[in-house]
Design a protein around this motif. Structure first.
Motif, mmCIF file in Angstrom:
data_model
loop_
_atom_site.group_PDB
_atom_site.id
_atom_site.type_symbol
_atom_site.label_atom_id
_atom_site.label_comp_id
_atom_site.label_asym_id
_atom_site.label_seq_id
_atom_site.Cartn_x
_atom_site.Cartn_y
_atom_site.Cartn_z
ATOM 1 N N ASP A 198 0.676 -1.150 -0.084
ATOM 2 C CA ASP A 198 -0.145 0.113 -0.047
ATOM 3 C C ASP A 198 1.066 1.272 -0.152
ATOM 4 O O ASP A 198 2.119 1.145 0.412
ATOM 5 N N ILE A 199 0.146 2.381 -0.256
ATOM 6 C CA ILE A 199 1.321 3.457 -0.379
ATOM 7 C C ILE A 199 1.150 4.326 0.786
ATOM 8 O O ILE A 199 1.999 4.848 1.668
ATOM 9 N N GLN A 200 0.060 4.539 1.237
ATOM 10 C CA GLN A 200 -0.249 5.236 2.583
ATOM 11 C C GLN A 200 -0.582 4.471 3.590
ATOM 12 O O GLN A 200 -1.518 3.631 4.109
ATOM 13 N N LEU A 201 0.720 4.217 4.436
ATOM 14 C CA LEU A 201 0.807 3.473 5.614
ATOM 15 C C LEU A 201 0.417 4.176 6.966
ATOM 16 O O LEU A 201 0.085 5.440 6.808
ATOM 17 N N ALA A 202 0.547 3.438 8.044
ATOM 18 C CA ALA A 202 0.065 4.134 9.369
ATOM 19 C C ALA A 202 0.709 5.240 9.764
ATOM 20 O O ALA A 202 0.547 6.357 10.462
ATOM 21 N N ASP A 203 2.250 5.212 9.236
ATOM 22 C CA ASP A 203 3.166 6.431 9.671
ATOM 23 C C ASP A 203 3.701 6.958 8.712
ATOM 24 O O ASP A 203 4.938 7.642 8.595
ATOM 25 N N LEU A 233 -12.928 21.335 5.236
ATOM 26 C CA LEU A 233 -12.164 20.223 4.443
ATOM 27 C C LEU A 233 -10.633 20.012 5.045
ATOM 28 O O LEU A 233 -9.814 20.997 5.065
ATOM 29 N N LEU A 234 -10.630 18.902 5.680
ATOM 30 C CA LEU A 234 -9.384 18.538 6.505
ATOM 31 C C LEU A 234 -8.599 17.419 6.049
ATOM 32 O O LEU A 234 -9.210 16.423 5.363
ATOM 33 N N VAL A 235 -7.199 17.591 5.967
ATOM 34 C CA VAL A 235 -6.170 16.660 5.332
ATOM 35 C C VAL A 235 -5.741 16.146 6.678
ATOM 36 O O VAL A 235 -5.293 16.864 7.343
ATOM 37 N N ASN A 236 -5.818 14.855 6.870
ATOM 38 C CA ASN A 236 -5.273 14.083 8.177
ATOM 39 C C ASN A 236 -3.774 14.207 8.057
ATOM 40 O O ASN A 236 -3.128 14.416 7.023
ATOM 41 N N LYS A 237 -3.290 13.894 9.186
ATOM 42 C CA LYS A 237 -1.549 14.149 9.519
ATOM 43 C C LYS A 237 -0.930 12.896 8.656
ATOM 44 O O LYS A 237 0.151 13.319 7.966
ATOM 45 N N TYR A 290 -3.996 22.992 11.112
ATOM 46 C CA TYR A 290 -5.006 22.670 11.953
ATOM 47 C C TYR A 290 -4.588 21.793 13.192
ATOM 48 O O TYR A 290 -3.289 21.387 13.284
ATOM 49 N N PHE A 291 -5.398 21.537 14.271
ATOM 50 C CA PHE A 291 -5.395 20.785 15.137
ATOM 51 C C PHE A 291 -4.695 19.441 14.964
ATOM 52 O O PHE A 291 -5.008 18.813 13.583
ATOM 53 N N ALA A 292 -3.832 18.693 15.804
ATOM 54 C CA ALA A 292 -3.346 17.190 15.593
ATOM 55 C C ALA A 292 -2.720 17.161 14.228
ATOM 56 O O ALA A 292 -2.652 16.079 13.542
ATOM 57 N N ARG A 293 -1.978 18.147 13.707
ATOM 58 C CA ARG A 293 -1.157 18.199 12.498
ATOM 59 C C ARG A 293 -2.144 17.920 11.386
ATOM 60 O O ARG A 293 -1.327 17.471 10.089
ATOM 61 N N LYS A 294 -3.041 18.473 11.371
ATOM 62 C CA LYS A 294 -4.066 18.407 10.263
ATOM 63 C C LYS A 294 -3.584 19.593 9.411
ATOM 64 O O LYS A 294 -3.398 20.616 9.926
ATOM 65 N N LEU A 295 -4.604 19.595 8.040
ATOM 66 C CA LEU A 295 -4.384 20.766 7.479
ATOM 67 C C LEU A 295 -5.677 21.218 6.930
ATOM 68 O O LEU A 295 -6.637 20.351 6.783
ATOM 69 N N TYR A 296 -6.060 22.417 7.200
ATOM 70 C CA TYR A 296 -7.478 22.924 6.705
ATOM 71 C C TYR A 296 -7.467 23.607 5.337
ATOM 72 O O TYR A 296 -6.712 24.625 5.238
ATOM 73 N N VAL A 297 -8.250 23.116 4.396
ATOM 74 C CA VAL A 297 -8.240 23.626 3.142
ATOM 75 C C VAL A 297 -9.662 24.318 2.658
ATOM 76 O O VAL A 297 -10.365 23.647 2.953
ATOM 77 N N LYS A 326 -1.831 12.152 5.578
ATOM 78 C CA LYS A 326 -1.903 12.304 4.201
ATOM 79 C C LYS A 326 -1.401 14.058 3.916
ATOM 80 O O LYS A 326 -1.128 14.467 2.822
ATOM 81 N N SER A 327 -0.875 14.826 4.822
ATOM 82 C CA SER A 327 -0.622 16.132 4.882
ATOM 83 C C SER A 327 0.731 16.318 3.843
ATOM 84 O O SER A 327 0.731 17.232 3.173
ATOM 85 N N SER A 328 1.536 15.543 4.410
ATOM 86 C CA SER A 328 2.873 15.745 3.461
ATOM 87 C C SER A 328 2.763 15.226 2.041
ATOM 88 O O SER A 328 3.111 15.883 1.085
#
Length: 253
Positions: free
Chosen positions: A55-60, A236-240, A219-226, A242-244
């Motif tokens: 998989d490409i997007q893993l837990a860490d 619209l939030l991007v979780n930590k 955004y909170f918890a290293r998320k991004l607010y788009v 996927k942020s990078s």
């Protein structure tokens, strides 16, 4: 053949293992991992498997980080819900790039590609890299969508679309002029038709156009607010995790 599975979705991993055992009964699943860290540790300390399903997007983080720490010299079949990483996957020993939800036929085709490539090298022939590369070259994407509204069909150009979203269990497209239309396709189907350089799958509910992005805030918890130039009903939030990759997409289109 010894096979390693790197997949953080337990349901997807279980389904994949069942398909592998059904299609290649002699294959041996040597191990399963859910994170970049655990995969790097295993690959650093053990013999390289014959094939990796990854998989490409893993837990860490993104699985491409594994290649920065370990020299992987076996074929890799990428299984992911997103198609914006296809070129990177090809550069990282990628033999095939399967979009979730994958089918038994998808896995069989992937196995056949690995076996054909192995036969090429055994016969000292040069594989048709040009043909393989053409599978991963970015396409221009679908130019327009035919939608039905107010008892008539309307063609909307893709570059005028701000975003696609799921609303009331149905997919809608919202244009830059704020017009909204229902679309008779799933979000997965739509995303597979779009240019990955122009559209990004934020989550299971939204696909957004680069040209519709107004600004991005931490955004909170290293998320991004788009924030889009067209208002959405929810943030619209991007979780930590996927942020990078999202910021990479923003910078390297």
């Amino acid at each position: 053949m010894n096979i390693l599975i790197i997949e953080d979705e337990l349901k997807a991993a279980k389904s994949l293992i069942m398909m592998i055992k059904a299609l290649r009964p002699v294959a041996i699943i040597v191990s399963e991992f859910q994170s970049v860290e655990s995969a790097v540790k295993y690959l650093s300390e053990n013999e390289m498997p014959g094939l990796i399903f990854m998989d490409i997007q893993l837990a860490d983080g993104l699985s491409f980080d594994i290649f920065k720490s370990v020299a992987i010299n076996c074929p890799v079949i990428f299984c992911t819900a997103y198609n914006e990483y296809s070129l990177e996957a090809f550069k990282a020993n990628g033999i095939d790039y399967i979009l979730k939800p994958f089918s038994r036929e998808d896995i069989e085709i992937a196995f056949e590609k690995v076996e054909q490539l192995k036969n090429y090298f055994q016969q000292n022939l040069v594989p048709d890299i040009g043909n393989l590369l053409s599978r991963f070259e970015p396409q221009g994407g679908k130019k327009s969508f035919l939608v039905f509204k107010h008892n008539k069909y309307v063609t909307i150009h893709t570059d005028t679309i701000a975003y696609f979203c799921i609303k009331h269990e149905m997919v809608h497209t919202v244009c830059l002029d704020k017009q909204e239309y229902p679309v008779n396709q799933s979000l997965d189907q739509i995303y597979s038709l779009l240019s990955p350089s122009m559209f990004y799958r934020l989550n299971r509910q939204y696909i957004i156009n680069f040209n519709a992005i107004k600004e991005i805030e931490p955004y909170f918890a290293r998320k991004l607010y788009v924030k889009l130039i067209i208002a959405t009903e929810e943030r619209l939030l991007v979780n930590k995790e996927k942020s990078s990759s999202f910021l990479h997409w923003m910078e390297n289109r």
